[in-house]
Design an enzyme around this catalytic site. Structure first.
Site, PDB file in Angstrom:
ATOM      1  N   ASP A   1      11.165  -4.739  21.857  1.00 30.70           N
ATOM      2  CA  ASP A   1      12.453  -5.348  21.481  1.00 30.70           C
ATOM      3  C   ASP A   1      12.318  -6.855  21.371  1.00 30.70           C
ATOM      4  O   ASP A   1      12.843  -7.481  20.453  1.00 30.70           O
ATOM      5  CB  ASP A   1      13.514  -5.037  22.546  1.00 30.70           C
TER       6      ASP A   1
ATOM      7  N   HIS B   1      21.128  -0.162  24.127  1.00 32.23           N
ATOM      8  CA  HIS B   1      20.966  -0.454  22.692  1.00 32.23           C
ATOM      9  C   HIS B   1      22.099   0.181  21.892  1.00 32.23           C
ATOM     10  O   HIS B   1      22.747  -0.473  21.076  1.00 32.23           O
ATOM     11  CB  HIS B   1      19.658   0.154  22.159  1.00 32.23           C
TER      12      HIS B   1
ATOM     13  N   PRO C   1       0.820  -1.211   0.000  1.00 32.45           N
ATOM     14  CA  PRO C   1       0.000   0.000   0.000  1.00 32.45           C
ATOM     15  C   PRO C   1       0.857   1.265   0.000  1.00 32.45           C
ATOM     16  O   PRO C   1       1.936   1.276   0.583  1.00 32.45           O
ATOM     17  CB  PRO C   1      -0.776  -0.095   1.320  1.00 32.45           C
ATOM     18  N   GLY C   2       0.364   2.279  -0.664  1.00 34.86           N
ATOM     19  CA  GLY C   2       1.018   3.588  -0.616  1.00 34.86           C
ATOM     20  C   GLY C   2       2.238   3.730  -1.492  1.00 34.86           C
ATOM     21  O   GLY C   2       2.978   4.693  -1.369  1.00 34.86           O
ATOM     22  N   THR C   3       2.448   2.793  -2.411  1.00 36.55           N
ATOM     23  CA  THR C   3       3.638   2.897  -3.249  1.00 36.55           C
ATOM     24  C   THR C   3       3.358   3.620  -4.559  1.00 36.55           C
ATOM     25  O   THR C   3       4.265   3.817  -5.364  1.00 36.55           O
ATOM     26  CB  THR C   3       4.213   1.507  -3.573  1.00 36.55           C
ATOM     27  N   GLY C   4       2.119   3.996  -4.794  1.00 42.26           N
ATOM     28  CA  GLY C   4       1.817   4.804  -5.977  1.00 42.26           C
ATOM     29  C   GLY C   4       1.145   4.052  -7.103  1.00 42.26           C
ATOM     30  O   GLY C   4       1.213   4.469  -8.252  1.00 42.26           O
TER      31      GLY C   4
ATOM     32  N   HIS D   1      18.499   1.973  29.399  1.00 37.57           N
ATOM     33  CA  HIS D   1      17.991   1.033  28.404  1.00 37.57           C
ATOM     34  C   HIS D   1      18.386   1.489  26.989  1.00 37.57           C
ATOM     35  O   HIS D   1      18.952   0.708  26.217  1.00 37.57           O
ATOM     36  CB  HIS D   1      16.461   0.933  28.548  1.00 37.57           C
ATOM     37  N   GLU D   2      18.128   2.744  26.691  1.00 38.12           N
ATOM     38  CA  GLU D   2      18.431   3.238  25.337  1.00 38.12           C
ATOM     39  C   GLU D   2      19.931   3.249  25.069  1.00 38.12           C
ATOM     40  O   GLU D   2      20.382   2.857  23.992  1.00 38.12           O
ATOM     41  CB  GLU D   2      17.837   4.637  25.116  1.00 38.12           C
TER      42      GLU D   2
HETATM   43  P1  ADP Z   1      -1.362   2.849  -3.699  1.00 41.88           P
HETATM   44  O1  ADP Z   1      -2.458   2.939  -4.695  1.00 41.88           O
HETATM   45  O2  ADP Z   1      -0.177   2.087  -4.181  1.00 41.88           O
HETATM   46  O3  ADP Z   1      -1.796   2.377  -2.355  1.00 41.88           O
HETATM   47  P2  ADP Z   1      -1.372   5.667  -4.036  1.00 41.88           P
HETATM   48  O4  ADP Z   1      -1.115   5.776  -5.486  1.00 41.88           O
HETATM   49  O5  ADP Z   1      -2.776   5.840  -3.601  1.00 41.88           O
HETATM   50  O6  ADP Z   1      -0.793   4.312  -3.462  1.00 41.88           O
HETATM   51  O7  ADP Z   1      -0.423   6.710  -3.282  1.00 41.88           O
HETATM   52  C1  ADP Z   1      -0.901   7.586  -2.306  1.00 41.88           C
HETATM   53  C2  ADP Z   1      -0.167   8.906  -2.364  1.00 41.88           C
HETATM   54  O8  ADP Z   1       1.195   8.741  -1.974  1.00 41.88           O
HETATM   55  C3  ADP Z   1      -0.097   9.491  -3.740  1.00 41.88           C
HETATM   56  O9  ADP Z   1      -1.211  10.258  -4.030  1.00 41.88           O
HETATM   57  C4  ADP Z   1       1.172  10.320  -3.697  1.00 41.88           C
HETATM   58  O10 ADP Z   1       0.929  11.573  -3.104  1.00 41.88           O
HETATM   59  C5  ADP Z   1       2.050   9.536  -2.762  1.00 41.88           C
HETATM   60  N1  ADP Z   1       2.941   8.644  -3.504  1.00 41.88           N
HETATM   61  C6  ADP Z   1       2.954   7.300  -3.434  1.00 41.88           C
HETATM   62  N2  ADP Z   1       3.913   6.790  -4.226  1.00 41.88           N
HETATM   63  C7  ADP Z   1       4.507   7.828  -4.827  1.00 41.88           C
HETATM   64  C8  ADP Z   1       5.575   7.942  -5.778  1.00 41.88           C
HETATM   65  N3  ADP Z   1       6.210   6.867  -6.260  1.00 41.88           N
HETATM   66  N4  ADP Z   1       5.930   9.183  -6.191  1.00 41.88           N
HETATM   67  C9  ADP Z   1       5.299  10.268  -5.712  1.00 41.88           C
HETATM   68  N5  ADP Z   1       4.293  10.219  -4.823  1.00 41.88           N
HETATM   69  C10 ADP Z   1       3.894   9.031  -4.377  1.00 41.88           C
HETATM   70 ZN    ZN Z   2      14.432  -1.139  23.791  1.00 41.66          ZN
END
Ligand code: ADP
Ligand code: ZN
Ligand code: MG
Length: 608
Positions: free
Chosen positions: A508, A435, A212-215, A431-432
């Site tokens: 941890d 590490h 998710p979130g890779t574009g 602790h920190e």
């Molecule tokens: P996915 O569909 O893979 O879950 P999205 O395309 O919805 O991800 O990405 C969400 C937002 O994150 C985009 O609108 C953009 O703002 C940002 N984003 C994600 N990947 C990229 C990328 N490779 N380049 C630029 N912005 C990105």
């Molecule tokens: Zn720790």
């Protein structure tokens, strides 16, 4: 972060209600003036004057007023009304002398049609409101199914089209391979004839897969933007919300429209929601299967040369029905992976263009500190940084804004108000530093970047941030083992200094166990087993859940070995700290005083 616009779906009854209201308003307010029948209120005096002047053409007495028409100088007729005045008789005489038609009417308002309609609306109002209320209730209960059903039909065809996505490949950074694979599709959409002439068939569909979130969604929009063709987009989850049979109908509808608009792109987001493997046994989701079958039929049915390209995106490719991946369907698979170091820097730059940055900003440093972050998270980091700058009353974003927002994304906001006793603060600091010291005294481990004991909203009471110098794609057994030793370093320091242990090491423990398990079951780094796969990853893009693929006997041996590995790493950590007790005290005291120290400060004290 921008999201796609969802087409609004109000129930039909809503539109019906609005139409009635508009019609009523139109009739009462607008229509009379439009058709010149506006009635002006005047004095009784004016009526008498007009009668004397011979301008009056007609007088009608209603139960509480006179309505009369009179001509002006230019001979145009106007309508007037005035209240009753008791001396009828005199007026009657005058009207007779002037030869004006006059009389009473059966009491009624001037436009019976409107009156009927209005009273209709008013009397129906409670029922209408009840209807709207109930359909809303049902919509909520049924997850939108009601609205979909009521607004379904040819007329709402436009909901899929997003004429101009406004995105291009320059908006997508760090996905060069994916962009390259999609460039061919753009070219095809520009000029389908070129491909048809030579007899080449472009794949009908391409599947974008990745975490998710890779574009993925962004890439699909960028393809449409680059090719400048219509973009039909629908999300898999929208199909599932509907009544039985609706999903299949919607697919048919979608493809029919796409066929008419070719060349164009059909984008099915989250295709896994409808594209899940069909079950051979009873009790499968019939509706979903029908929708999927319809999708398969449509994909086979239309001519790929016409210029309709189907893109789909998913982060669970392993769940997809094999039929979808057959040649002639989604046979091209485009990986959209998490960005590497260069990619992260490029994404930060793309989003950095939208905010005002000052000269301290170093995207490379931020990119190095965000290994494993997705494009969406990086976009979020830039935005959080900008918000922090505004909060502090500045007009530009600086490096410390971005560094702080990295930590916000990793560990949440600072909990400024948290009250922590002196004693606990000491434990956390040791602790920190534990590490950090273990990390620094081992060869194969990333340099310490920052140590802090300011608590965060995620529940972290402090943390040690390590940042790799460059991008690493491979991990040696030694590195893995050292990582586990570093993870145990926090607890080791507590044991050594306070002779007791706390719950502060829970995270941890989790991480160390995960690492040790992966090394033994998946990376073949075990003593007892050779290159034997003991676990398989079920969903590589979503948390990488694993399932055991070995006998219970073997599973018990795995547990034993995991425990052994962690135990010996823990012993190593204790050994390192015993050798460096002076430094441990010195650094912990410094950290308690400062609360946050940088990697450089840490190394300075450690070395000198
Ligand atoms: P996915 O569909 O893979 O879950 P999205 O395309 O919805 O991800 O990405 C969400 C937002 O994150 C985009 O609108 C953009 O703002 C940002 N984003 C994600 N990947 C990229 C990328 N490779 N380049 C630029 N912005 C990105
Ligand atoms: Zn720790
Ligand atoms: Mg998406």
């Amino acid at each position: 972060m921008k999201e796609e616009k969802k087409p609004s779906r109000k129930p039909l009854i809503f539109y019906y209600f609005v139409a009635l209201l508009v019609w009523g308003l139109f009739n009462t307010l607008l229509a009379p003036s439009l058709f010149g029948t506006r009635v002006e209120e005047v004095t009784y005096n004016f009526l008498l004057e007009q009668v004397e002047a011979g301008n009056v053409t007609q007088v009608v007495m209603e139960n509480d007023r006179y309505l009369f028409s009179a001509l002006d100088e230019s001979g145009k007729e106007h309508l007037y009304k005035t209240g009753l005045w008791p001396d009828y008789s005199e007026l009657t005489e005058q009207l007779r002398e002037a030869g004006v038609a006059f009389g009473g009417t059966i009491p009624a308002k001037n436009n019976p049609l409107i009156t009927t309609l209005l009273s209709c609306v008013i009397s129906l109002l409670p029922i209408l409101l009840l209807g709207v209320f109930m359909s809303n209730m049902m919509k909520k209960r049924m997850g939108g199914a009601m609205g979909n059903a009521m607004s379904f039909g040819k007329s709402n065809a436009k909901v899929y089209v997003e004429a101009q996505t406004g995105k291009t490949f320059t908006d997508v950074a760090g996905q060069d391979e994916a962009k390259e694979a999609l460039t061919e599709i753009v070219d095809f959409l520009h000029n389908p004839q070129k491909y048809a002439d030579i007899g080449a068939n472009l794949p009908k569909g391409a599947l974008l897969v990745g975490p998710p979130g890779t574009g993925k969604t962004l890439l699909a929009k960028a393809v449409a933007g680059e090719a400048q063709v219509p973009f039909f987009s629908i999300s898999g989850s929208e199909f599932v919300e509907m009544f039985v049979g609706m999903g299949a109908a919607k697919v048919r509808d979608l493809f029919q429209q796409a066929g008419e608009k070719a060349p164009c792109i059909v984008f099915i987001d989250e295709i896994d929601t409808i594209g899940k493997k069909r079950e051979s046994n009873m009790g499968g989701n019939d509706e979903r299967e029908q929708t999927l079958n319809q999708l398969l039929t449509e994909m086979d049915g239309f001519d790929g040369r016409k210029g309709v390209v189907i893109l789909a995106a998913t982060n669970r490719p392993e769940t997809l029905d094999k039929a979808l991946l057959r040649p002639g369907r989604f046979d091209r698979r485009i990986p959209v992976e998490l960005p590497d170091l260069k990619g992260r820097e490029a994404i930060l730059k793309v989003h950095g263009k939208n905010v005002r940055l000052d000269s301290t900003v170093d995207f490379n440093a931020i990119a190095r500190a965000t290994s494993g972050a997705s494009g969406a998270e990086l976009a979020n980091i830039i935005n959080e940084g900008a918000l922090r700058a505004v909060r502090q009353g500045r007009t530009t974003v600086n490096q410390s804004d971005l560094e702080e927002s990295v930590e916000v994304v990793i560990a949440g906001y600072q909990r400024k108000g948290a009250v922590i006793s002196e004693h606990e603060k000491q434990i956390i600091a040791y602790h920190e530093i534990g590490h950090a010291l273990v990390a620094a005294r081992q060869t194969e481990s990333a340099p310490v970047h920052k140590i802090t004991i300011i608590p965060r909203t995620s529940g972290a009471l402090g943390y040690t941030m390590q940042v790799e110098e460059g991008e690493k794609v491979l991990m040696t057994r030694e590195e893995g083992f050292n990582k586990i030793a570093t993870l145990t370093g926090g607890r080791a320091a507590e044991e050594l200094i306070f002779c007791s242990i706390t719950s502060g090491a829970s995270n941890d423990i989790e991480q160390a166990t995960k690492m040790a398990r992966a090394m033994i079951t998946r990376y073949g780094m075990s003593r007892n087993f050779d290159m034997m796969a003991l676990e398989t990853v079920t969903n590589p893009y979503l948390g990488a859940d694993t399932t055991l693929s070995c006998s219970p006997d073997t599973a018990a041996k795995i547990d034993e070995e995991v425990n052994e590995m962690i135990r010996s790493a823990h012993e190593k950590a204790i050994g390192i700290l015993k050798e460096n007790t002076d430094k441990l005290h010195e650094l912990a005291r410094y950290l308690i005083e400062k609360e946050t120290i940088t990697g450089e400060e840490f190394m300075e004290i450690l070395n000198g």
